[in-house]
Design a protein around this motif. Structure first.
Motif, PDB file in Angstrom:
ATOM      1  N   TYR A  97      11.021  13.032  85.806  1.00 28.54           N
ATOM      2  CA  TYR A  97       9.687  12.657  86.251  1.00 28.54           C
ATOM      3  C   TYR A  97       8.655  13.772  86.117  1.00 28.54           C
ATOM      4  CZ  TYR A  97      11.450   8.246  88.107  1.00 28.54           C
ATOM      5  OH  TYR A  97      11.989   6.992  88.234  1.00 28.54           O
ATOM      6  N   SER A 144       8.477  20.553  92.611  1.00 26.21           N
ATOM      7  CA  SER A 144       9.777  20.238  93.210  1.00 26.21           C
ATOM      8  C   SER A 144       9.890  20.759  94.637  1.00 26.21           C
ATOM      9  CB  SER A 144      10.906  20.822  92.363  1.00 26.21           C
ATOM     10  OG  SER A 144      10.762  22.224  92.232  1.00 26.21           O
ATOM     11  N   THR A 165       9.090  11.415  95.555  1.00 26.05           N
ATOM     12  CA  THR A 165      10.352  10.954  96.143  1.00 26.05           C
ATOM     13  C   THR A 165      11.579  11.487  95.410  1.00 26.05           C
ATOM     14  OG1 THR A 165      10.175   8.915  94.831  1.00 26.05           O
ATOM     15  CG2 THR A 165       9.297   8.863  97.073  1.00 26.05           C
ATOM     16  N   ASP A 166      11.548  11.503  94.069  1.00 29.51           N
ATOM     17  CA  ASP A 166      12.753  11.841  93.306  1.00 29.51           C
ATOM     18  C   ASP A 166      12.842  13.316  92.935  1.00 29.51           C
ATOM     19  OD1 ASP A 166      13.893   8.935  91.589  1.00 29.51           O
ATOM     20  OD2 ASP A 166      12.537   9.000  93.280  1.00 29.51           O
ATOM     21  N   SER A 197      16.199   2.223  87.878  1.00 32.43           N
ATOM     22  CA  SER A 197      14.893   2.260  88.536  1.00 32.43           C
ATOM     23  C   SER A 197      13.877   3.045  87.705  1.00 32.43           C
ATOM     24  CB  SER A 197      15.028   2.871  89.930  1.00 32.43           C
ATOM     25  OG  SER A 197      15.514   4.193  89.859  1.00 32.43           O
ATOM     26  N   SER A 198      14.311   4.114  87.048  1.00 28.86           N
ATOM     27  CA  SER A 198      13.363   4.917  86.262  1.00 28.86           C
ATOM     28  C   SER A 198      12.842   4.143  85.055  1.00 28.86           C
ATOM     29  CB  SER A 198      14.015   6.228  85.810  1.00 28.86           C
ATOM     30  OG  SER A 198      15.117   5.990  84.957  1.00 28.86           O
ATOM     31  N   GLY A 228      11.989  15.219  96.662  1.00 27.69           N
ATOM     32  CA  GLY A 228      12.943  14.743  97.654  1.00 27.69           C
ATOM     33  C   GLY A 228      12.319  14.325  98.968  1.00 27.69           C
ATOM     34  N   PRO A 263       6.952   8.783  92.042  1.00 32.55           N
ATOM     35  CA  PRO A 263       8.340   9.194  91.814  1.00 32.55           C
ATOM     36  C   PRO A 263       8.543  10.706  91.826  1.00 32.55           C
ATOM     37  CG  PRO A 263       7.365   8.327  89.785  1.00 32.55           C
ATOM     38  CD  PRO A 263       6.422   8.000  90.905  1.00 32.55           C
TER      39      PRO A 263
END
Length: 406
Positions: free
Chosen positions: A370, A303, A244-245, A50-51, A248, A241
């Motif tokens: 990311y 983060s 979401t990544d 996906s990345s 979280g 991203p």
């Protein structure tokens, strides 16, 4: 424009600002919908990584930016003698056609082409609509005229981009772009209904606009914006991203992070325009230092949930603070070619868009995560500050005034 009532003048300015809203949607919605676009257009690659797919999808942002770079000065030259309202209407038609093509193109490669075409009128719109707004507002209101149209861009980022992003997540990214095309068509009808015709500048000509390109300072200031402002786009292009990544959070949170960016942009745009009229040199230096600090903070705190929102607001604020500052600086070093000056500023901003998105994707594809684009953006902002210092050092002998009249 003395024959216009206050209500008629306001309606015309709102119509022109609505175009700024639509431009903001077509440019910035892709940043919140990159994962959805990658999943649809690059399905096999997305299934493997996906990345990698999201990094490749970032080239759609780059394609749009390159379209602005090409279209802005080209249209400025070709339309030098065209009445401003007629030019604005033609640009809106091209916007709508390119956006519809983006929504309906069957594969990734054709979407890239459509995004390039949709971007061609971008820079010329802000130049022509800004000059038209300034004429409607009367002599001595040039800066306020440009700010009115750019105000639509900030409204777009606060309200429109998050809403259309949420729509795209729920109903598909293609639906989102069809709605954006509808906003362009609505703007076209509004301009037809309420904006009066304004003749081109009496001394306007392709040669006069091209003369601005002979000045070395024009190119140096454009490079300052193109490289320095790329720091913002390196962060903003991959905000989805990161949300979401890295933080979280759910995909439904992305529009709210975009609201934070948009609110920051609104505050920064107003503050930058106010301070640039008072001390342009100091405003530029403060702006780049603040951008460097804000991107550094973002890379450290994104983060965490609260840190992500605070960092997004700060990056948006410090970046768009530089928008009117760089616009005023470029017009200062390109006298007698307002349309070209405005167009070159948009070209510089979208070289920044292209550069930031592309370099950010390289960092992600290299497996650095990311947040790698934010670290890239930090370096780009530092280079922008250095170029700004060099630019002013080169103008000392010309005794350029520190303030710019609005």
């Amino acid at each position: 424009m003395n024959e216009l009532s206050r209500g008629q003048r306001l309606a015309a300015l709102v119509a022109l600002a609505l175009g700024g809203v639509a431009v903001g949607l077509t440019e910035f919605v892709a940043m919140g919908l990159l994962p959805e676009m990658a999943r649809d257009l690059l399905a096999q690659q997305y299934a493997r990584s996906s990345s990698d797919a999201v990094a490749r999808a970032g080239w759609m942002i780059t394609a749009y930016a390159l379209g602005v770079v090409v279209g802005a000065p080209l249209i400025a030259v070709l339309s030098a003698r065209l009445p401003r309202r007629r030019l604005v209407l033609g640009l809106l038609v091209l916007f709508a056609a390119g956006t519809i093509a983006s929504a309906t193109a069957p594969n990734f490669e054709l979407v890239l082409v459509a995004r390039f075409v949709a971007a061609l009128p971008h820079g010329a719109y802000f130049g022509a609509a800004g000059l038209l707004a300034a004429t409607l507002m009367g002599p001595g209101n040039e800066a306020r005229g440009f700010a009115t149209v750019l105000g639509g861009l900030t409204v777009s980022n606060v309200v429109g981009v998050p809403l259309i992003t949420r729509l795209g997540q729920a109903a598909g990214w293609r639906t989102a772009y069809l709605v954006i095309a509808g906003v362009f068509l609505l703007t076209l009808l509004a301009v037809l209904a309420v904006v009066p015709e304004v003749a081109a500048a009496a001394d306007g000509s392709p040669a006069a606009e091209l003369r601005a390109l002979r000045t070395s300072q024009v190119w140096l200031v454009a490079a300052t914006g193109a490289i320095g402002f790329a720091g913002f786009f390196a962060v903003d292009s991959y905000i989805a991203p990161v949300t979401t990544d890295v933080a979280g959070l759910s995909a439904a949170t992305v529009p709210w992070v975009l609201v934070a960016v948009g609110l920051g942009m609104t505050v920064g745009n107003a503050l930058g325009g106010w301070l640039a009229d008072r001390d342009l040199r100091r405003s530029m230096m403060i702006g780049f230092v603040a951008m460097i600090a804000s991107i550094g903070v973002f890379s450290l705190v994104a983060s965490h949930r609260v840190g992500l929102f605070v960092g997004a607001f700060l990056v948006g604020a410090t970046s768009l603070y530089l928008g009117p500052v760089l616009q005023a600086r470029l017009i200062t070093v390109a006298p007698g070619a307002q349309l070209m000056g405005a167009a070159l500023n948009q070209s510089a901003m979208n070289i920044a868009n292209s550069l930031g998105a592309a370099l950010g994707s390289v960092g992600i594809a290299a497996g650095l995560g990311y947040l790698a684009p934010a670290r890239v953006g930090l370096v780009l902002a530092v280079v922008g500050l250095g170029l700004g210092i060099v630019s002013y050092a080169g103008r000392r002998r010309d005794r350029e005034p520190a303030t710019v009249a609005g």
